[in-house]
Scaffold this motif. Structure first.
Motif, mmCIF file in Angstrom:
data_model
loop_
_atom_site.group_PDB
_atom_site.id
_atom_site.type_symbol
_atom_site.label_atom_id
_atom_site.label_comp_id
_atom_site.label_asym_id
_atom_site.label_seq_id
_atom_site.Cartn_x
_atom_site.Cartn_y
_atom_site.Cartn_z
ATOM 1 N N VAL A 1 39.258 34.301 39.166
ATOM 2 C CA VAL A 1 40.235 33.485 39.908
ATOM 3 C C VAL A 1 41.303 34.358 40.567
ATOM 4 N N ARG A 2 41.568 35.527 39.983
ATOM 5 C CA ARG A 2 42.564 36.401 40.600
ATOM 6 C C ARG A 2 41.968 37.230 41.743
ATOM 7 N N GLN A 3 40.688 37.586 41.619
ATOM 8 C CA GLN A 3 40.064 38.392 42.677
ATOM 9 C C GLN A 3 39.818 37.576 43.959
ATOM 10 N N ILE A 4 39.842 36.258 43.843
ATOM 11 C CA ILE A 4 39.599 35.438 45.049
ATOM 12 C C ILE A 4 40.722 35.644 46.070
ATOM 13 N N GLY A 5 41.941 35.853 45.583
ATOM 14 C CA GLY A 5 43.067 36.071 46.503
ATOM 15 C C GLY A 5 43.938 34.837 46.625
ATOM 16 N N GLU A 6 44.947 34.939 47.515
ATOM 17 C CA GLU A 6 45.979 33.893 47.598
ATOM 18 C C GLU A 6 45.803 33.012 48.838
ATOM 19 N N THR A 7 45.748 33.649 50.014
ATOM 20 C CA THR A 7 45.744 32.839 51.241
ATOM 21 C C THR A 7 44.363 32.223 51.462
ATOM 22 N N THR A 8 44.342 31.140 52.252
ATOM 23 C CA THR A 8 43.064 30.463 52.527
ATOM 24 C C THR A 8 42.067 31.450 53.134
ATOM 25 N N GLU A 9 42.565 32.270 54.050
ATOM 26 C CA GLU A 9 41.672 33.233 54.713
ATOM 27 C C GLU A 9 41.043 34.191 53.702
ATOM 28 N N GLN A 10 41.903 34.709 52.794
ATOM 29 C CA GLN A 10 41.369 35.609 51.755
ATOM 30 C C GLN A 10 40.370 34.868 50.871
ATOM 31 N N ARG A 11 40.738 33.652 50.498
ATOM 32 C CA ARG A 11 39.948 32.932 49.496
ATOM 33 C C ARG A 11 38.545 32.594 49.991
ATOM 34 N N PHE A 12 38.421 32.360 51.309
ATOM 35 C CA PHE A 12 37.091 32.033 51.815
ATOM 36 C C PHE A 12 36.398 33.212 52.498
#
Ligand SMILES: Cc1cc2nc3c(=O)[nH]c(=O)nc-3n(C[C@H](O)[C@H](O)[C@H](O)COP(=O)(O)OP(=O)(O)OC[C@H]3O[C@@H](n4cnc5c(N)ncnc54)[C@H](O)[C@@H]3O)c2cc1C
Length: 470
Positions: free
Chosen positions: A54-65
């Protein structure tokens, strides 16, 4: 690390020794050993890794997807080394899988359901599992080599595109996406939503249901399934949908538009007009997988519940929560309901193994309705025991509740299964009526034969010397 596994005061009773008695005769020695490995892998590797994921996914929508958490590849490598790979493909239908029955995999899926990462780590994650089954069962050699092989290898991911925003999609005959033949191609126009997995940057192939023959008099012959590479011109992912605010990144649920999307005619699966048949075949075993993962989630919720009511730091009104009878009753009810639901799922899995998904329609429908209810009830009880923490990000329970709630909708809402079950059950009504009437008539004949009155209870009570209150 292995003391992590301890599940009772007396030590650890491995998963294979906790298989319900009713299922044991159907489980091979190899499957029992693998089940123990799955349990160990999930408890010792995957659940701790969830925190990293869950932490490696990132914060912003762009990072997360756009992210692919590296921890997943670590887990996949470990799972492959342990032989925990593609366990979902049942041995009686497919040569490509790990060679387990639906029942054996069902037992394993329970453990996978306890972790966010475990299903993907073992290449047993939806919607890839259903899509791989479609390709293995109905795909031609070219389609299998191009798409099935990399999916089986965990190199790419996939999405299944059926649901559309503008129609009631629980009735698949309503689907409107057009698939029109044009020379050596098919051209697709329309929109889809709830396309799970479409957010993952490794999602390369869409398995799409649309209509090739919308005017066919047989409404079950209008649909076809076609393979569409994600980067085909004309495809736009408009947005990613959230579930109670959770974006489920990087997997996600896409709302996608198709505008003159052209794919080779060879991408058609099985042939025009065979779409309904394919999606029916796809959904049966998948519902069992979801159900067993939900049983795992319910077990996990109960574990969290028990941990909370034994937490020495938190004693409302001077007592541990486990001293409050109402909590213990909820524990007992949870145990009963989970165990009963598990038996129902295993029974459905055995029925699929003995025939196929069609032969187990009733059993699959039963668990499709029962298990999400049980899961949600148990998670809800655990949330309540945690008070405010239960609905926050400090326990996994809120997220589990959101996911669990979707199970009453995905792959067909409750009502569809309830209606189907009720209609079939109701067919037995006239026969029951005839039998009950015949039994009554025969009872009256016997009464006359033995010289007793055919009058009812009032008379019988007098005969036995009791005073009737009537
Ligand atoms: C998290 C999530 C993931 C999903 N993933 C995918 C995916 O990967 N691919 C995909 O194609 N779809 C996916 N879906 C969509 C899902 O399968 C549909 O939402 C579902 O089939 C219901 O269709 P609908 O939303 O169009 O609701 P509708 O068909 O409009 O139904 C709305 C409501 O009507 C009621 N209803 C329906 N039928 C009956 C009946 N016979 N009797 C009485 N009441 C009835 C039910 O209460 C139902 O919830 C996903 C959905 C969610 C929430």
């Amino acid at each position: 690390m292995s003391d992590l596994l301890v599940n009772s005061e007396k030590g650890h009773l491995p998963a294979s020794q906790r298989i319900p008695a009713i299922a044991k005769p159907f489980v091979s020695e190899r499957a029992a050993k693998t089940l123990d490995l799955v349990e160990k892998f999930v408890e010792e590797e995957c659940i701790p890794a969830d925190a990293v994921f869950v932490r490696q996914i990132g914060e912003t929508t762009e990072q997360r997807f756009s992210s692919h958490p590296p921890i997943i590849e670590d887990l996949k490598a470990k799972a492959k080394r342990l032989g925990l790979w593609n366990m979902f493909l049942p041995k009686n239908h497919f040569k490509e899988g790990a060679g387990f029955s639906n029942l054996e995999y069902g037992l394993m899926a329970e453990y996978l359901g306890k972790s966010r990462t475990a299903s993907e780590a073992t290449n047993c994650a939806a919607p890839d599992t259903g899509n791989m089954e479609v390709l293995a069962k109905y795909g031609n050699e070219q389609q299998k080599r191009r798409w099935l092989d990399p999916l089986l290898d965990g190199k790419i991911r996939s999405a299944f595109l059926m649901t559309e925003p503008q129609v009631a999609s629980s009735d698949a005959t309503n689907i409107e996406m057009r698939i029109e033949r044009d020379g050596d191609s098919y051209v697709l126009n329309g929109q889809k939503w709830w396309s799970s997995g479409a957010g993952d940057p490794r999602c390369e192939i869409y398995v799409v249901l649309g209509k090739t023959d919308p005017n066919n008099a047989d409404k079950y012959k209008q649909q076809s399934v076609i393979l569409v590479p994600h980067d085909t011109p004309g495809i736009t992912i408009n947005r990613m949908l959230s579930v109670f605010g959770y974006d489920d990144a990087p997997h996600g649920h896409g709302h996608i538009t198709f505008k003159n999307v052209r794919v080779p005619a060879t991408n058609m699966v099985l042939g025009e007009g065979r779409g309904f048949e394919i999606i029916q075949g796809r959904l049966g075993p998948g519902r069992i997988h979801h159900a067993m993962r939900s049983i795992g989630a319910a077990e996990k919720a109960l574990e969290w519940f028990l941990a909370r009511i034994n937490d020495e730091r938190k004693k409302p009104f001077g007592q541990l929560l486990n001293k409050h009878g109402i909590m213990l009753e909820r524990v007992a009810r949870s145990r009963i309901e989970i165990d009963a639901a598990r038996l129902a799922v295993l029974n459905a899995a055995i029925k699929i193994d003995e025939s196929n998904a069609k032969g187990a329609l009733k059993e699959i429908a039963e668990v499709k309705v029962l298990v999400p209810e049980v899961n949600l009830t148990v998670i809800d009880r655990a949330i309540q025991a945690y008070g405010g923490a239960g609905v926050s990000q400090d326990t996994p329970l809120a997220n589990m509740y959101a996911l669990g709630r979707t199970m009453r909708i995905v792959d067909g809402p409750d009502e569809v299964h309830l209606v189907q079950l009720a209609k079939n059950e109701n067919k037995r009504g006239p026969a029951h009526k005839r039998r009950l009437d015949a039994q009554k008539k025969k009872g009256e004949e016997l009464c006359r034969k033995f010289g007793v009155s055919t009058n009812d209870v009032l008379h019988l009570n007098r005969q036995s010397g009791k005073k009737s209150k009537l």
